[in-house]
Design an enzyme around this catalytic site. Sequence first.
Site, short mmCIF file in Angstrom:
data_model
loop_
_atom_site.label_atom_id
_atom_site.label_comp_id
_atom_site.label_asym_id
_atom_site.label_seq_id
_atom_site.Cartn_x
_atom_site.Cartn_y
_atom_site.Cartn_z
N GLN A 127 -21.96 -22.96 13.23
CA GLN A 127 -22.79 -23.85 12.43
C GLN A 127 -22.10 -24.18 11.10
OE1 GLN A 127 -26.42 -22.02 11.10
NE2 GLN A 127 -27.55 -23.93 11.25
N GLY A 128 -21.65 -25.41 10.96
CA GLY A 128 -20.95 -25.81 9.74
C GLY A 128 -21.87 -26.55 8.78
N SER A 147 -23.11 -24.77 5.35
CA SER A 147 -22.89 -24.35 3.96
C SER A 147 -21.49 -24.73 3.48
CB SER A 147 -23.04 -22.84 3.84
OG SER A 147 -24.28 -22.44 4.34
N GLU A 173 -33.39 -22.09 14.48
CA GLU A 173 -32.72 -20.90 13.98
C GLU A 173 -33.75 -19.91 13.41
OE1 GLU A 173 -29.94 -21.50 10.75
OE2 GLU A 173 -28.91 -19.63 11.19
N SER A 197 -32.30 -18.92 2.57
CA SER A 197 -32.70 -17.67 1.92
C SER A 197 -34.22 -17.54 1.87
CB SER A 197 -32.12 -17.58 0.51
OG SER A 197 -33.06 -18.07 -0.42
C1 LIG Z 1 -24.00 -13.18 7.06
C2 LIG Z 1 -24.12 -14.64 6.77
C3 LIG Z 1 -23.88 -15.56 7.77
C4 LIG Z 1 -23.94 -16.91 7.50
N1 LIG Z 1 -23.65 -17.80 8.51
C5 LIG Z 1 -23.65 -19.12 8.23
C6 LIG Z 1 -23.24 -20.06 9.23
O1 LIG Z 1 -22.92 -19.69 10.36
N2 LIG Z 1 -23.21 -21.36 8.91
C7 LIG Z 1 -23.56 -21.82 7.67
O2 LIG Z 1 -23.52 -23.01 7.45
N3 LIG Z 1 -23.94 -20.96 6.68
C8 LIG Z 1 -23.98 -19.63 6.94
N4 LIG Z 1 -24.35 -18.74 5.96
C9 LIG Z 1 -24.60 -19.26 4.61
C10 LIG Z 1 -26.06 -19.24 4.21
O3 LIG Z 1 -26.75 -20.28 4.84
C11 LIG Z 1 -26.12 -19.36 2.66
O4 LIG Z 1 -25.58 -18.17 2.17
C12 LIG Z 1 -27.52 -19.57 2.15
O5 LIG Z 1 -27.99 -20.85 2.45
C13 LIG Z 1 -27.59 -19.34 0.62
O6 LIG Z 1 -26.64 -20.07 -0.06
P1 LIG Z 1 -25.66 -19.35 -1.12
O7 LIG Z 1 -25.05 -18.20 -0.45
O8 LIG Z 1 -24.79 -20.40 -1.67
O9 LIG Z 1 -26.60 -18.79 -2.25
P2 LIG Z 1 -27.31 -19.61 -3.43
O10 LIG Z 1 -27.93 -20.83 -2.90
O11 LIG Z 1 -26.38 -19.74 -4.56
O12 LIG Z 1 -28.47 -18.60 -3.80
C14 LIG Z 1 -28.26 -17.40 -4.56
C15 LIG Z 1 -29.61 -16.74 -4.82
O13 LIG Z 1 -30.47 -17.64 -5.51
C16 LIG Z 1 -31.66 -17.84 -4.79
N5 LIG Z 1 -32.10 -19.23 -4.93
C17 LIG Z 1 -31.37 -20.34 -4.72
N6 LIG Z 1 -32.11 -21.44 -4.91
C18 LIG Z 1 -33.34 -21.03 -5.24
C19 LIG Z 1 -34.56 -21.71 -5.56
N7 LIG Z 1 -34.66 -23.04 -5.54
N8 LIG Z 1 -35.65 -20.95 -5.82
C20 LIG Z 1 -35.56 -19.60 -5.82
N9 LIG Z 1 -34.45 -18.91 -5.54
C21 LIG Z 1 -33.35 -19.62 -5.25
C22 LIG Z 1 -31.31 -17.50 -3.36
O14 LIG Z 1 -32.46 -17.09 -2.63
C23 LIG Z 1 -30.34 -16.38 -3.53
O15 LIG Z 1 -31.05 -15.20 -3.72
C24 LIG Z 1 -24.28 -17.37 6.21
C25 LIG Z 1 -24.55 -16.45 5.21
C26 LIG Z 1 -24.47 -15.09 5.47
C27 LIG Z 1 -24.75 -14.13 4.36
#
Ligand SMILES: Cc1cc2nc3c(=O)[nH]c(=O)nc-3n(C[C@H](O)[C@H](O)[C@H](O)COP(=O)(O)OP(=O)(O)OC[C@H]3O[C@@H](n4cnc5c(N)ncnc54)[C@H](O)[C@@H]3O)c2cc1C
Lengths: 410, 390
Positions: free
Chosen positions: A131-132, A134, A249, A373
Amino acid sequence: MNRYGVVQEQDWNLLQDAEFQALVRAEIEANYPEELRYPPRRLYWREQRVWFQRMAEKGWIAPSWPTEYGGMGLEPAKLLIFLSEQERWGVARFQDQGIRMIGPMLVNHGTEEQRRRFLPGILSCEDRYCQGYSEPEAGSDLASLRTRARRDGDAYVVNGSKIWTTMAHDVTHIMLLARTDPDAVAQRGISFFIIELSTPGITVRPIQDIAGHRELCEVFFEDVRVPVDNRIGEENAGWDVGKSVLSYERVNIGTPQMPAYALERLQTIARLRGMSQDRLVKGRLAELKLDVKHLSDLYTSFAAILVEGGTPGPDVSILKIWATELTRRIADLIGELAGPAGAVKGQVQVGDEQVDVLDVFYKALPSTIYGGSNDVQRNVIAKRVLGLPSEPPLRGDARPSRTPRSGSDA
Amino acid sequence: MTNSPNTSSFVGAAPEEMLADLKAVGRKAVPPDVARVRALRDEGQDFDRAQWQRLVDLGWIGLSAPVHLGGEGAGMDVVATVAEVLGRAAAPEPFASAAVLPLHWLAQLPGAAEQVVEDIVRGELIAGPAWQDEAGSIAVASPSVRANGGADAPVLNGTAWWLPVPDADVFMVLAQLSGEPVLVRCARDQRGLTLVPLELADGSRSAHLRFVDAPIEPAAVLARGDRVLRTLNAAVDATRLAVSAELLGVMERALEITLDHLRQRVQFGRPLGSFQALQHAAVDLFIQMRLTRAALEGATRVWTDPGSTDRDRAAASSSVKARASAASALITTKAVHLHGAIGFTDEHDLGQYVNRAVVLGAYLGTAHEHRDRYQELTDDEGLNKVGVAQ
Ligand SMILES: Cc1cc2nc3c(=O)[nH]c(=O)nc-3n(C[C@H](O)[C@H](O)[C@H](O)COP(=O)(O)OP(=O)(O)OC[C@H]3O[C@@H](n4cnc5c(N)ncnc54)[C@H](O)[C@@H]3O)c2cc1C
């Protein structure tokens, strides 16, 4: 035989639950490779292909798809049995996003031609998906993604990069959200593509995580040519397609599988440490057991929607929140009960058995982040299910902005 | 607890559309009316007999009774639907304790007890079940009231505790006679009987029935033998499911009131509901409400499945009662917090739901007690059974 080449031996839903359970159990116990039980990390395809190809040949690879598309068409109670029998035996999961997400998405958003083209590869396991979504600058705020797909004749040319793409180095296809109209309001300018990872211009680089595994990846796109026919849905209408994939998902992350597995580990460790009969421990075990039971009751109501080929509403987020936070609570109690063994990486002797105590901890830890998240899921439920008002805009800086918002909150 | 299937008569699942209609019609017939409830309480009444009669006329009181005794012969899914409507209305009428419980109990005891069933269904009699011991144990154990003096001239001594309907016309007392459990019908003005009432949080009352050398007619012994206990056990489990459904109605309404408040109340120039901390708190309450609904559906599926044993049903009832008691406590108390001071006033509707959750949460077993019981009832199942009812 349907047009996807899969035959079901019978209508499974006509069996008594107990009969169906016995049948599934017999198949697993007789044929699942012993050395692959309870793997502490995701297995690579070459390690587990024998089993899943067997499932594919049997017509058992897509338990929740309707039979007309080559699935088993299991109703919720049967689906739960199917899943929990695998859990009971410690059957590995493969990179099954094609089954869990692409299939249902194509049923709802794909063309007939695309279904004929993509579903058979998924059903035979020849095509496996990652899944591409992020990107480095687009996590929770997914609609701010920048990977660009520019139309050029009968193809799009893709440039940019994705990150956290689970198992991209072990699969054949990627589902990609890319920007096709940079001038449109964020969500409006995005399209959804299916791309073969063997296409020239794609590079994949694995990332090591804190559990020591290499499952996450970065995927780089440099002038990658993608046929127009690989776009799912209309141009610039990919956001809705992508969101429907996310809702599948969430149903999947919300199955009772992970918490049920974690609970089983907890019960085992409590027993091995001689703590099962402790009054306080017993009380907490009972509470967690019911937390898992009620998750499966809740899951049943959403699974019914999937089996009928529908898309769940925004309230599906409650499944993901509950399942992941429950697994975190179970992981916490495992740590409390394990004593010094709770610090040991990999297998460790506890009582008279070898167990991987930290396994649940590392599975639970990222689960509140991926799949949207839990904070973002709560935002979605608050607005779209409970009808609570939006927060004042926070874009750019704290000053009230006069330009319209460009961001998303899904 | 036996493993023999179906101590209660079995009734299968009703069509979903029928349940949805019943709920819609029910909500119109008995809408939330906290003013009525408050007025009753202030007049010192546990509930309203005229309203009880309306429920009789709607066919709700007799739902659990078999058709040949004048009832509707409805299954637990129908009973739960009605109970949820009543919970939502904060109705104090003792549907669970004076309809579901005695009907499930008595209808399974052929003979004299059936007459009581017919009277209850017609609305001519309100019967209060009196069976609990002093500790309020959730297990139906050996009776704490003893009948001495032989079968010809029985005399009752001892106390039946925690009777839920002190205003009942008659009491259905579980007693012990010559080493056997018996069901005794006992009038309010029974000689040697004293009622010790207790005022409960929601303005209703409970009571202990104290018997001192109370002579009863031999004919007042309606049934005897182990089946008196076995059927009571099953009836109490059916009632737990109904009470859980009532609690679901309570929490659903409390949450609705709270969401309205969050949308309307403005502080710092914004509706409270736009603050993310409060949004997330509300979502957590919503999740608990949905888990309760799912647990109730799961439990009702077990009750309407012909293959379920008494033990399956008991586990199902404990499952949902544990969730409903805990979730209603969480939702109603957190709702007060989200309201601020206005939520703590008697004038505000919310209070009635808080107090109702306190009372129903404790009735027939707290969350803690039912978690333990569920654990015991399901212990020999495979560890990984993800709750699929077998
Ligand atoms: C093990 C793992 C597997 C993954 N696999 C995939 C994959 O296959 N394909 C893919 O596309 N992505 C994947 N992801 C990425 C995942 O979708 C993102 O990590 C997720 O969407 C959060 O984005 P970020 O990590 O940039 O955190 P951020 O968005 O920067 O968030 C950081 C923190 O801030 C909080 N936060 C952010 N915005 C808000 C808001 N508006 N209100 C309150 N709190 C907020 C979040 O809850 C989190 O606690 C994976 C991630 C992990 C950890």
